[in-house]
Design a protein around this motif. Structure first.
Motif, PDB file in Angstrom:
ATOM      1  N   LYS A   3      -1.379  11.324  17.904  1.00 50.98           N
ATOM      2  CA  LYS A   3      -0.211  11.507  17.049  1.00 50.98           C
ATOM      3  C   LYS A   3      -0.586  12.006  15.672  1.00 50.98           C
ATOM      4  O   LYS A   3       0.089  12.868  15.086  1.00 50.98           O
ATOM      5  CB  LYS A   3       0.551  10.186  16.953  1.00 50.98           C
ATOM      6  CG  LYS A   3       1.908  10.316  16.283  1.00 50.98           C
ATOM      7  CD  LYS A   3       2.663   9.008  16.384  1.00 50.98           C
ATOM      8  CE  LYS A   3       4.054   9.150  15.795  1.00 50.98           C
ATOM      9  NZ  LYS A   3       4.816   7.890  15.891  1.00 50.98           N
ATOM     10  N   LYS A   4      -1.684  11.479  15.122  1.00 50.22           N
ATOM     11  CA  LYS A   4      -2.103  11.902  13.786  1.00 50.22           C
ATOM     12  C   LYS A   4      -2.449  13.385  13.776  1.00 50.22           C
ATOM     13  O   LYS A   4      -2.054  14.129  12.873  1.00 50.22           O
ATOM     14  CB  LYS A   4      -3.296  11.068  13.320  1.00 50.22           C
ATOM     15  CG  LYS A   4      -3.799  11.472  11.944  1.00 50.22           C
ATOM     16  CD  LYS A   4      -4.950  10.599  11.494  1.00 50.22           C
ATOM     17  CE  LYS A   4      -4.487   9.193  11.167  1.00 50.22           C
ATOM     18  NZ  LYS A   4      -5.547   8.401  10.526  1.00 50.22           N
ATOM     19  N   THR A  32      -0.545  16.420  11.679  1.00 51.57           N
ATOM     20  CA  THR A  32      -1.315  17.303  10.809  1.00 51.57           C
ATOM     21  C   THR A  32      -1.057  18.757  11.166  1.00 51.57           C
ATOM     22  O   THR A  32      -0.901  19.616  10.299  1.00 51.57           O
ATOM     23  CB  THR A  32      -2.821  16.997  10.922  1.00 51.57           C
ATOM     24  OG1 THR A  32      -3.041  15.638  10.596  1.00 51.57           O
ATOM     25  CG2 THR A  32      -3.626  17.882   9.978  1.00 51.57           C
ATOM     26  N   LYS A  92      -3.696  14.958  -0.013  1.00 45.26           N
ATOM     27  CA  LYS A  92      -3.504  14.071   1.123  1.00 45.26           C
ATOM     28  C   LYS A  92      -2.148  14.377   1.751  1.00 45.26           C
ATOM     29  O   LYS A  92      -1.180  14.651   1.046  1.00 45.26           O
ATOM     30  CB  LYS A  92      -3.563  12.605   0.688  1.00 45.26           C
ATOM     31  CG  LYS A  92      -4.920  12.180   0.140  1.00 45.26           C
ATOM     32  CD  LYS A  92      -4.912  10.721  -0.288  1.00 45.26           C
ATOM     33  CE  LYS A  92      -6.272  10.303  -0.841  1.00 45.26           C
ATOM     34  NZ  LYS A  92      -6.279   8.870  -1.275  1.00 45.26           N
ATOM     35  N   TYR A 121       1.028  13.189   4.311  1.00 43.55           N
ATOM     36  CA  TYR A 121       1.702  12.011   4.855  1.00 43.55           C
ATOM     37  C   TYR A 121       2.933  12.450   5.643  1.00 43.55           C
ATOM     38  O   TYR A 121       3.583  13.455   5.303  1.00 43.55           O
ATOM     39  CB  TYR A 121       2.159  11.086   3.728  1.00 43.55           C
ATOM     40  CG  TYR A 121       1.060  10.563   2.844  1.00 43.55           C
ATOM     41  CD1 TYR A 121       0.436   9.350   3.120  1.00 43.55           C
ATOM     42  CD2 TYR A 121       0.651  11.286   1.721  1.00 43.55           C
ATOM     43  CE1 TYR A 121      -0.575   8.867   2.291  1.00 43.55           C
ATOM     44  CE2 TYR A 121      -0.355  10.811   0.894  1.00 43.55           C
ATOM     45  CZ  TYR A 121      -0.963   9.600   1.182  1.00 43.55           C
ATOM     46  OH  TYR A 121      -1.959   9.134   0.368  1.00 43.55           O
ATOM     47  N   ARG A 134       6.766   7.825   6.013  1.00 45.29           N
ATOM     48  CA  ARG A 134       5.788   6.749   6.083  1.00 45.29           C
ATOM     49  C   ARG A 134       4.654   7.015   5.106  1.00 45.29           C
ATOM     50  O   ARG A 134       4.465   8.130   4.639  1.00 45.29           O
ATOM     51  CB  ARG A 134       5.224   6.616   7.508  1.00 45.29           C
ATOM     52  CG  ARG A 134       6.277   6.298   8.558  1.00 45.29           C
ATOM     53  CD  ARG A 134       5.627   5.705   9.820  1.00 45.29           C
ATOM     54  NE  ARG A 134       4.563   6.535  10.325  1.00 45.29           N
ATOM     55  CZ  ARG A 134       4.751   7.580  11.144  1.00 45.29           C
ATOM     56  NH1 ARG A 134       5.981   7.929  11.499  1.00 45.29           N
ATOM     57  NH2 ARG A 134       3.727   8.282  11.589  1.00 45.29           N
ATOM     58  N   ASP A 135       3.876   5.950   4.829  1.00 40.22           N
ATOM     59  CA  ASP A 135       2.752   6.062   3.912  1.00 40.22           C
ATOM     60  C   ASP A 135       1.419   6.169   4.635  1.00 40.22           C
ATOM     61  O   ASP A 135       0.366   5.968   4.042  1.00 40.22           O
ATOM     62  CB  ASP A 135       2.718   4.856   2.972  1.00 40.22           C
ATOM     63  CG  ASP A 135       3.866   4.876   1.979  1.00 40.22           C
ATOM     64  OD1 ASP A 135       4.297   5.986   1.611  1.00 40.22           O
ATOM     65  OD2 ASP A 135       4.338   3.793   1.591  1.00 40.22           O
ATOM     66  N   GLU A 136       1.455   6.489   5.913  1.00 48.95           N
ATOM     67  CA  GLU A 136       0.230   6.637   6.699  1.00 48.95           C
ATOM     68  C   GLU A 136      -0.361   8.029   6.456  1.00 48.95           C
ATOM     69  O   GLU A 136       0.246   9.053   6.783  1.00 48.95           O
ATOM     70  CB  GLU A 136       0.530   6.468   8.186  1.00 48.95           C
ATOM     71  CG  GLU A 136      -0.663   6.731   9.090  1.00 48.95           C
ATOM     72  CD  GLU A 136      -0.261   6.852  10.555  1.00 48.95           C
ATOM     73  OE1 GLU A 136      -1.164   6.975  11.401  1.00 48.95           O
ATOM     74  OE2 GLU A 136       0.953   6.838  10.839  1.00 48.95           O
ATOM     75  N   GLU A 137      -1.560   8.067   5.883  1.00 48.72           N
ATOM     76  CA  GLU A 137      -2.224   9.359   5.653  1.00 48.72           C
ATOM     77  C   GLU A 137      -2.639   9.971   6.988  1.00 48.72           C
ATOM     78  O   GLU A 137      -3.256   9.306   7.820  1.00 48.72           O
ATOM     79  CB  GLU A 137      -3.452   9.153   4.772  1.00 48.72           C
ATOM     80  CG  GLU A 137      -4.227  10.430   4.473  1.00 48.72           C
ATOM     81  CD  GLU A 137      -5.496  10.141   3.691  1.00 48.72           C
ATOM     82  OE1 GLU A 137      -6.529  10.771   4.004  1.00 48.72           O
ATOM     83  OE2 GLU A 137      -5.449   9.283   2.778  1.00 48.72           O
ATOM     84  N   VAL A 138      -2.289  11.240   7.184  1.00 53.11           N
ATOM     85  CA  VAL A 138      -2.595  11.884   8.460  1.00 53.11           C
ATOM     86  C   VAL A 138      -3.533  13.082   8.308  1.00 53.11           C
ATOM     87  O   VAL A 138      -3.911  13.699   9.306  1.00 53.11           O
ATOM     88  CB  VAL A 138      -1.301  12.341   9.164  1.00 53.11           C
ATOM     89  CG1 VAL A 138      -0.447  11.145   9.529  1.00 53.11           C
ATOM     90  CG2 VAL A 138      -0.525  13.336   8.320  1.00 53.11           C
ATOM     91  N   THR A 172      -6.214  15.524   5.240  1.00 51.95           N
ATOM     92  CA  THR A 172      -6.644  15.865   3.880  1.00 51.95           C
ATOM     93  C   THR A 172      -7.047  17.332   3.826  1.00 51.95           C
ATOM     94  O   THR A 172      -7.436  17.933   4.832  1.00 51.95           O
ATOM     95  CB  THR A 172      -7.837  15.010   3.425  1.00 51.95           C
ATOM     96  OG1 THR A 172      -8.942  15.230   4.324  1.00 51.95           O
ATOM     97  CG2 THR A 172      -7.477  13.539   3.395  1.00 51.95           C
TER      98      THR A 172
END
Length: 302
Positions: A3-4, A8, A193, A195, A199-203, A205
């Motif tokens: 999912k991440k 991205t 970064k 996101y 949500r605050d989940e970094e996905v 950089t």
């Protein structure tokens, strides 16, 4: 694909920016796979916050009639990436060896081909001008500038820094038809970064620590009367080549090498206002035009 990685890829879809020659905006698209060029487009737009309107350097900038708290400039761009940019100066300070100001840049941009919603971007810079050196090499820089961008599926947060030597030094110069102005150097870095929108989940950089802009010698053309937001003005077309390079570009754990880009630029500098009121950028036989559409200057302190 996890999912991440999928998110991205959504963020780094088909991106277009005005390649450091235009506005400080991000062109984040809605979908499609990422590529090195796509990631490069984000960084190219973020690494030149002042490139939309060429800024004169040193004493000329510190004393320019528009360099005062409360000044506001609105710019509109056409072409493949329509854009709207607002630049606001605050907290202007002057001293014997230079000056400083807070510069806020708000922008909206959209990919015309995709007909998607615009991307909102906000940047805050503390601009410092040091004129202790030779006038042609006076430096201008911004450190720890904050960048926020929001698209349909994602938001981007990060920092940028830049430093230029003799950057776009027009104001205050005795510029005449037929002159050749020397080139300039501009170096910058950006760290971002990514996101998901809710949500605050970094996905992901993106980092470009060694970006650069090299401006070649600039030729001053014949004065012409052009229509501007301030009325008919006699302005000088100043043409030059601009080469932009991101250097090594790190996207997540992957290191990419992106080919430098070459732009042909014409700044329409209007001496009566000490400002570039129109910029034309040609790349790959495509023309982008950015016009100043509003300019508000508070009266000087009495």
């Amino acid at each position: 694909m996890n999912k991440k990685a999928q998110i991205t890829r959504w963020v780094l879809g088909p991106l277009l920016a005005l390649a450091v020659s235009a506005a400080p905006t991000f062109a984040l698209a809605q979908s499609a796979p990422a590529s090195g060029a796509d990631a490069a487009a984000i960084v190219q737009a973020a690494t030149a916050p002042l490139a939309a309107t060429p800024m004169p350097a040193g004493a000329a900038l510190c004393e320019a009639p528009w360099f005062r708290s409360g000044s506001r400039v609105q710019m509109e761009g056409d072409g493949d990436m329509p854009m709207s940019i607002t630049m606001i100066l605050r907290d202007v300070m002057r001293w014997d060896t230079g000056c400083s100001a807070q510069l806020e840049v708000r922008s909206k941009s959209a990919l015309a081909a995709l007909k998607g919603p615009p991307v909102d971007t906000n940047q805050m810079h503390e601009i410092n001008i040091d004129r202790r050196g030779a006038s042609s090499k006076t430096s201008i820089d911004s450190r720890n500038a904050v960048i926020n961008a929001r698209a349909r599926y994602a938001r981007v947060f990060g920092e940028a820094a830049f430093r230029g030597s003799g950057v776009f030094n027009y104001a205050g110069l005795d510029i005449r038809e037929g002159m050749m102005l020397e080139g300039e150097t501009f170096r910058s870095s950006v760290s971002l970064k990514i996101y998901p929108i809710a949500r605050d989940e970094e996905v992901g950089t993106i980092q470009a620590l060694y970006a650069s802009v090299i401006v070649g010698s600039r030729h001053v053309g014949r004065k012409q009367m052009i229509d501007t937001v301030l009325g008919r003005r006699e302005c000088l077309p100043i043409t030059y080549e601009k080469r932009t390079s991101l250097g090594p570009l790190q996207v997540g754990d992957e290191m990419l090498q992106v080919e430098p880009s070459l732009l042909n630029v014409t700044d329409w500098y209007c001496p009566s206002d000490a400002f570039v009121l129109r910029t034309e950028i040609r790349q790959n036989n495509r023309l982008q035009r950015v016009d100043v559409t509003a300019m508000e200057i508070d009266p000087p302190d009495r």
